[in-house]
Design a protein around this motif. Sequence first.
Motif, PDB file in Angstrom:
ATOM      1  N   SER A 106       7.480  -5.899  22.018  1.00  0.00           N
ATOM      2  CA  SER A 106       6.998  -4.906  23.011  1.00  0.00           C
ATOM      3  C   SER A 106       5.634  -5.230  23.455  1.00  0.00           C
ATOM      4  O   SER A 106       4.592  -5.348  22.747  1.00  0.00           O
ATOM      5  N   PRO A 107       5.470  -5.360  24.823  1.00  0.00           N
ATOM      6  CA  PRO A 107       3.698  -5.505  25.006  1.00  0.00           C
ATOM      7  C   PRO A 107       2.977  -4.254  24.950  1.00  0.00           C
ATOM      8  O   PRO A 107       1.785  -4.521  25.328  1.00  0.00           O
ATOM      9  N   SER A 108       3.580  -3.198  24.858  1.00  0.00           N
ATOM     10  CA  SER A 108       2.625  -1.847  24.655  1.00  0.00           C
ATOM     11  C   SER A 108       2.218  -1.690  23.300  1.00  0.00           C
ATOM     12  O   SER A 108       1.757  -0.778  22.934  1.00  0.00           O
ATOM     13  N   CYS A 109       2.684  -2.679  22.455  1.00  0.00           N
ATOM     14  CA  CYS A 109       2.276  -2.480  20.908  1.00  0.00           C
ATOM     15  C   CYS A 109       1.276  -3.332  20.744  1.00  0.00           C
ATOM     16  O   CYS A 109       0.978  -4.503  21.019  1.00  0.00           O
ATOM     17  N   SER A 123      -0.190  -3.305  17.239  1.00  0.00           N
ATOM     18  CA  SER A 123       0.195  -3.995  15.886  1.00  0.00           C
ATOM     19  C   SER A 123       1.483  -3.654  15.516  1.00  0.00           C
ATOM     20  O   SER A 123       1.899  -2.517  15.644  1.00  0.00           O
ATOM     21  N   CYS A 124       2.174  -4.673  15.035  1.00  0.00           N
ATOM     22  CA  CYS A 124       3.511  -4.478  14.553  1.00  0.00           C
ATOM     23  C   CYS A 124       3.955  -4.883  13.168  1.00  0.00           C
ATOM     24  O   CYS A 124       2.822  -5.921  12.414  1.00  0.00           O
ATOM     25  N   PHE A 125       4.608  -4.144  12.320  1.00  0.00           N
ATOM     26  CA  PHE A 125       5.246  -4.670  11.178  1.00  0.00           C
ATOM     27  C   PHE A 125       6.062  -5.844  11.215  1.00  0.00           C
ATOM     28  O   PHE A 125       6.265  -6.903  10.240  1.00  0.00           O
ATOM     29  N   SER A 126       6.998  -5.886  12.114  1.00  0.00           N
ATOM     30  CA  SER A 126       8.051  -6.685  12.606  1.00  0.00           C
ATOM     31  C   SER A 126       7.920  -6.968  14.013  1.00  0.00           C
ATOM     32  O   SER A 126       7.521  -6.344  14.627  1.00  0.00           O
ATOM     33  N   ARG A 127       8.854  -8.024  14.586  1.00  0.00           N
ATOM     34  CA  ARG A 127       9.155  -8.130  15.967  1.00  0.00           C
ATOM     35  C   ARG A 127       9.253  -6.944  16.649  1.00  0.00           C
ATOM     36  O   ARG A 127       8.597  -6.450  17.754  1.00  0.00           O
ATOM     37  N   ASP A 128      10.098  -6.030  16.067  1.00  0.00           N
ATOM     38  CA  ASP A 128      10.716  -4.907  16.757  1.00  0.00           C
ATOM     39  C   ASP A 128      10.256  -3.436  16.163  1.00  0.00           C
ATOM     40  O   ASP A 128      10.674  -2.473  16.526  1.00  0.00           O
ATOM     41  N   PHE A 129       9.652  -3.595  15.189  1.00  0.00           N
ATOM     42  CA  PHE A 129       8.878  -2.358  14.577  1.00  0.00           C
ATOM     43  C   PHE A 129       7.245  -2.374  14.947  1.00  0.00           C
ATOM     44  O   PHE A 129       6.651  -3.005  14.122  1.00  0.00           O
ATOM     45  N   CYS A 130       6.878  -1.282  15.835  1.00  0.00           N
ATOM     46  CA  CYS A 130       5.346  -1.255  15.969  1.00  0.00           C
ATOM     47  C   CYS A 130       4.817  -0.518  15.150  1.00  0.00           C
ATOM     48  O   CYS A 130       5.303   0.833  14.624  1.00  0.00           O
ATOM     49  N   MET A 131       3.570  -0.575  14.748  1.00  0.00           N
ATOM     50  CA  MET A 131       2.896   0.536  13.838  1.00  0.00           C
ATOM     51  C   MET A 131       1.636   1.105  14.577  1.00  0.00           C
ATOM     52  O   MET A 131       1.230   2.346  14.168  1.00  0.00           O
ATOM     53  N   LYS A 132       1.248   0.671  15.831  1.00  0.00           N
ATOM     54  CA  LYS A 132       0.266   1.208  16.459  1.00  0.00           C
ATOM     55  C   LYS A 132       0.499   0.813  18.050  1.00  0.00           C
ATOM     56  O   LYS A 132       0.547  -0.341  18.257  1.00  0.00           O
ATOM     57  N   CYS A 133       0.321   1.821  18.850  1.00  0.00           N
ATOM     58  CA  CYS A 133       0.692   1.492  20.479  1.00  0.00           C
ATOM     59  C   CYS A 133      -0.609   1.081  21.005  1.00  0.00           C
ATOM     60  O   CYS A 133      -1.759   1.976  20.736  1.00  0.00           O
ATOM     61  N   LYS A 134      -0.545   0.575  22.377  1.00  0.00           N
ATOM     62  CA  LYS A 134      -1.902   0.314  22.996  1.00  0.00           C
ATOM     63  C   LYS A 134      -2.395   1.972  23.587  1.00  0.00           C
ATOM     64  O   LYS A 134      -1.195   2.731  23.707  1.00  0.00           O
ATOM     65  N   LYS A 137       8.933   6.355  15.787  1.00  0.00           N
ATOM     66  CA  LYS A 137      10.046   5.589  15.086  1.00  0.00           C
ATOM     67  C   LYS A 137      10.019   4.036  15.422  1.00  0.00           C
ATOM     68  O   LYS A 137      10.893   3.576  15.582  1.00  0.00           O
ATOM     69  N   GLY A 138       8.744   3.498  15.506  1.00  0.00           N
ATOM     70  CA  GLY A 138       8.447   2.210  15.583  1.00  0.00           C
ATOM     71  C   GLY A 138       8.420   1.712  16.881  1.00  0.00           C
ATOM     72  O   GLY A 138       8.291   0.373  17.071  1.00  0.00           O
ATOM     73  N   GLN A 139       8.578   2.508  17.928  1.00  0.00           N
ATOM     74  CA  GLN A 139       8.578   2.127  19.473  1.00  0.00           C
ATOM     75  C   GLN A 139       7.516   3.038  20.042  1.00  0.00           C
ATOM     76  O   GLN A 139       7.325   3.890  19.608  1.00  0.00           O
ATOM     77  N   CYS A 140       6.967   2.262  21.215  1.00  0.00           N
ATOM     78  CA  CYS A 140       5.934   2.895  22.108  1.00  0.00           C
ATOM     79  C   CYS A 140       6.600   3.542  23.391  1.00  0.00           C
ATOM     80  O   CYS A 140       7.550   3.191  23.850  1.00  0.00           O
TER      81      CYS A 140
END
Length: 205
Positions: free
Chosen positions: A93-96, A98-109, A116-119
């Motif tokens: 996701s370009p709005s992420c 930092s992420c834990f994996s390609r599809d699980f975001c930990m912090k959004c811009k 739940k891992g999405q922004c």
Amino acid sequence: MQWIIFMLLLFISSMEMLTQNRWKNQASAGLLENCTGCVLCSEDNGCITCHHRLFLLIWRDGIRQYGMCVHTCPPGYFGVRGLEVNRCIKCRSPSCESCFSRDFCMKCKDKFYLYKGQCFRQCPPSTAAQPGTRECQETCEPGPWSEWSACTHESRTCGCKWGVETRVREVPEAAREEGAACPALQETRRCRMKKHCPGGEHRVG
């Protein structure tokens, strides 16, 4: 005549070697500036392999792919350690940030909220935006209020002028597991008690 031809070939060979050495020196000078931490490095594509503690970061500049070795992956990437090479992988996701994996975001811009891992620009239904953490928190709808309890004072139902009575409501199990922010689940209010206890004092068990 043969001697002249031999000298001419020797001169040409010397010039080729000189040109090659000059090119190698120029290439090496350029690589030393851009290949810090590299084990293998290409003049055109930068780092190919890094020292074992570093991560290989690859990005594209137009049609060109370029690599460099970094201690930590930049925002928008996460590090994956492997047997042969450690890599910085880009979050999907370009709005992420930092992420834990390609599809699980930990912090959004900025201007996005994490859920739940999405922004999301706006939090989904049944959630509320938390500006301090920039996360969407589950909300809950408690069940109906119970009946008011008996009017008591220090566990007695009589013998005083005033007491309190209480009512409660339950929260769905799913909302409790999500750690949802719920409204008040208990209320109390003053109530009148019987001043005299018929047949002696009665205590609530």
